[in-house]
Motif scaffolding. Structure first.
Motif, PDB file in Angstrom:
ATOM      1  N   GLU A  17       8.556   0.553   1.187  1.00 27.65           N
ATOM      2  CA  GLU A  17       8.120   0.137  -0.151  1.00 27.65           C
ATOM      3  C   GLU A  17       9.231   0.355  -1.174  1.00 27.65           C
ATOM      4  O   GLU A  17       9.519  -0.524  -1.995  1.00 27.65           O
ATOM      5  CB  GLU A  17       6.851   0.919  -0.554  1.00 27.65           C
ATOM      6  N   ASP A  74       4.836   6.186  -5.249  1.00 26.78           N
ATOM      7  CA  ASP A  74       4.257   4.939  -4.718  1.00 26.78           C
ATOM      8  C   ASP A  74       3.262   5.306  -3.608  1.00 26.78           C
ATOM      9  O   ASP A  74       2.948   6.479  -3.410  1.00 26.78           O
ATOM     10  CB  ASP A  74       5.353   3.979  -4.223  1.00 26.78           C
ATOM     11  N   HIS A  75       2.773   4.314  -2.897  1.00 23.79           N
ATOM     12  CA  HIS A  75       1.787   4.542  -1.840  1.00 23.79           C
ATOM     13  C   HIS A  75       2.332   5.476  -0.752  1.00 23.79           C
ATOM     14  O   HIS A  75       1.621   6.340  -0.244  1.00 23.79           O
ATOM     15  CB  HIS A  75       1.363   3.180  -1.263  1.00 23.79           C
ATOM     16  N   HIS A  76       3.620   5.328  -0.436  1.00 20.73           N
ATOM     17  CA  HIS A  76       4.220   6.163   0.600  1.00 20.73           C
ATOM     18  C   HIS A  76       4.181   7.642   0.223  1.00 20.73           C
ATOM     19  O   HIS A  76       3.932   8.506   1.059  1.00 20.73           O
ATOM     20  CB  HIS A  76       5.664   5.717   0.854  1.00 20.73           C
ATOM     21  N   THR A 131       3.029  -3.147  -0.799  1.00 18.04           N
ATOM     22  CA  THR A 131       2.041  -2.139  -0.387  1.00 18.04           C
ATOM     23  C   THR A 131       0.775  -2.823   0.129  1.00 18.04           C
ATOM     24  O   THR A 131       0.207  -2.417   1.151  1.00 18.04           O
ATOM     25  CB  THR A 131       1.695  -1.201  -1.563  1.00 18.04           C
ATOM     26  N   LYS A 166       6.108  -0.621   7.218  1.00 15.96           N
ATOM     27  CA  LYS A 166       6.036   0.839   7.130  1.00 15.96           C
ATOM     28  C   LYS A 166       6.150   1.236   5.666  1.00 15.96           C
ATOM     29  O   LYS A 166       6.958   0.658   4.925  1.00 15.96           O
ATOM     30  CB  LYS A 166       7.194   1.479   7.914  1.00 15.96           C
ATOM     31  N   SER A 167       5.359   2.241   5.279  1.00 22.93           N
ATOM     32  CA  SER A 167       5.331   2.603   3.853  1.00 22.93           C
ATOM     33  C   SER A 167       6.695   3.091   3.358  1.00 22.93           C
ATOM     34  O   SER A 167       6.990   2.997   2.168  1.00 22.93           O
ATOM     35  CB  SER A 167       4.243   3.640   3.593  1.00 22.93           C
ATOM     36  N   GLU A 168       7.530   3.574   4.273  1.00 23.82           N
ATOM     37  CA  GLU A 168       8.883   3.985   3.881  1.00 23.82           C
ATOM     38  C   GLU A 168       9.648   2.821   3.259  1.00 23.82           C
ATOM     39  O   GLU A 168      10.593   3.014   2.486  1.00 23.82           O
ATOM     40  CB  GLU A 168       9.694   4.463   5.098  1.00 23.82           C
ATOM     41  N   SER A 181       6.464  -3.642  -5.500  1.00 21.39           N
ATOM     42  CA  SER A 181       5.832  -2.477  -4.897  1.00 21.39           C
ATOM     43  C   SER A 181       4.352  -2.747  -4.607  1.00 21.39           C
ATOM     44  O   SER A 181       3.844  -2.435  -3.524  1.00 21.39           O
ATOM     45  CB  SER A 181       5.979  -1.281  -5.844  1.00 21.39           C
ATOM     46  N   ILE A 210       1.346  -4.068   3.599  1.00 20.10           N
ATOM     47  CA  ILE A 210       1.393  -2.976   4.575  1.00 20.10           C
ATOM     48  C   ILE A 210      -0.014  -2.409   4.852  1.00 20.10           C
ATOM     49  O   ILE A 210      -0.412  -2.228   6.003  1.00 20.10           O
ATOM     50  CB  ILE A 210       2.348  -1.865   4.085  1.00 20.10           C
ATOM     51  N   ILE A 211      -0.769  -2.162   3.781  1.00 19.01           N
ATOM     52  CA  ILE A 211      -2.085  -1.531   3.953  1.00 19.01           C
ATOM     53  C   ILE A 211      -3.130  -2.528   4.468  1.00 19.01           C
ATOM     54  O   ILE A 211      -3.867  -2.246   5.401  1.00 19.01           O
ATOM     55  CB  ILE A 211      -2.608  -0.954   2.612  1.00 19.01           C
TER      56      ILE A 211
END
Lengths: 151, 119
Positions: free
Chosen positions: A19, B24-26, A52, A15-17, A48, A55-56
Motif C-alpha cells: 500500500e 494505513d491499513h497495513h 487497500t 499484500k498490505s505491505e 491508498s 487487497i482487502i
C-alpha cells in the motif's frame, strides 16, 4: 498515444505491505504534473484507498495481483486500480458513505467517499468472479507547485 | 512506516498515544492491538491521540479511531484527538469526528483540559 503525455503501469502482489509502495510510486510519477502539496496528499490518499480496497475486498482469501495504471494528459492525471479478484454485485451500494462489508476489520466505509471528494471523476466496473476496476481522474491546478513550498 | 509511542498521564488514568509516520491499513492492525492492550487494563479510560507528527493517514486510520472510540465509550471513558495536520483534519471532518469528540490543537492543551475533568 494520442493526448497522452506520459504513462506507466506497475503490478504487485495484493499484500498490505505494498500500500505504501503504491502511493509513493504514483506520487513520484505525478510529480511531473507539478502538483501542490495538497494535491499530492490527495493523490496518495486516493491510491491508498483504492489499492487497500483491491487487497482487502478483491482478494479476501487467495493472493493475486493488483494492477496500477497511470496516465498524464496535460493537467489531468488518470489512475486506474484493477484487481482480478472476487468482484462485487452492486457497485452503487459500495459507493454509499459508511457502507462496508468488513466492519470486523474496523473498516469505516469511507474509502470511496474520500476518493469521490478528491477527484473529478470516478468510475467503478466490477463483475462477480472477474474482478474490479476503479478509474479516477484528477485535475492538477496550474498555478502553484509543491516545489514552491519545499524551498 | 508508523511509529507509535504510548505514555500514561495522571497516575495512569490518561493514555496518550503519539503517532508519527504513515497510518494505513497495513499499519492499522498492530496499532489497534497495542492500544486495546492498554485500554483493557484501564477503568473509564481517557484516551488521547496526538497526531501532530502523522505524515499520512487514510480511512484505515479513521477506522482505528472509531473502533477505539466505541471501546472507550463502552467503558464509560472519553477520547480526544490533538494536533491533527491539515490533511488529517480534513478526513476527520469529512467523517464527522469533530462532532463526537474534542479535537485540540496541541497535546498540551488537551492534557490541561483532560486532567482538569474529574476522573
Amino acid at each position: 498515444m494520442r493526448n497522452v503525455d506520459n504513462e506507466m503501469t506497475i503490478m504487485f502482489l495484493a499484500k498490505s505491505e505494498n500500500e505504501s509502495f503504491a502511493r509513493v510510486a504514483v506520487a513520484a510519477f505525478a510529480a511531473q504534473t507539478n502538483p501542490t502539496l495538497d494535491e499530492l496528499t490527495e493523490i496518495k490518499t486516493i491510491v491508498s484507498e483504492a489499492v487497500t480496497n483491491a487487497i482487502i475486498h478483491g482478494y479476501p482469501e487467495e493472493d493475486g495481483y493488483v494492477f496500477l495504471h497511470c496516465k498524464i494528459m496535460s493537467n489531468r492525471l488518470e489512475i486506474v486500480v484493477e484487481d482480478h479478484g472476487v468482484g462485487m454485485r452492486d457497485t452503487e451500494e459500495a459507493r454509499q458513505p459508511l457502507f462496508t462489508t468488513r466492519p470486523d476489520l474496523d473498516r469505516t466505509g469511507m474509502g470511496l467517499t474520500i476518493i469521490e471528494s478528491y477527484v473529478q471523476a470516478l468510475t467503478i466496473e466490477s463483475k462477480l468472479g472477474e474482478g474490479t476496476r476503479l478509474r479516477m481522474v484528477k485535475s492538477i491546478a496550474k498555478e502553484q507547485s509543491a516545489a514552491v513550498y519545499e524551498v | 512506516m508508523l511509529h507509535s509511542h504510548m505514555l500514561k498521564e495522571r497516575a495512569g488514568s490518561i493514555l496518550v498515544v503519539i503517532l508519527s509516520g504513515e497510518l494505513d491499513h497495513h499499519e492499522a492492525a498492530e496499532l489497534r492491538l497495542r492500544i486495546d492492550h492498554e485500554l483493557e487494563k484501564m477503568d473509564s479510560p481517557k484516551l488521547l491521540l496526538d497526531l501532530r507528527d502523522l505524515a499520512f493517514m487514510d480511512s484505515a486510520g479513521l477506522g482505528v479511531f472509531l473502533g477505539r472510540y466505541k471501546k472507550v465509550l463502552a467503558k464509560k471513558g472519553e477520547m480526544a484527538i490533538a494536533g491533527p495536520p491539515k490533511p488529517v483534519m480534513r478526513l476527520l471532518e469529512m467523517s464527522g469526528f469533530h462532532r463526537i469528540m474534542t479535537i485540540y490543537t496541541s497535546r498540551a492543551e488537551a492534557l490541561t483540559v483532560m486532567k482538569g475533568v474529574k476522573a
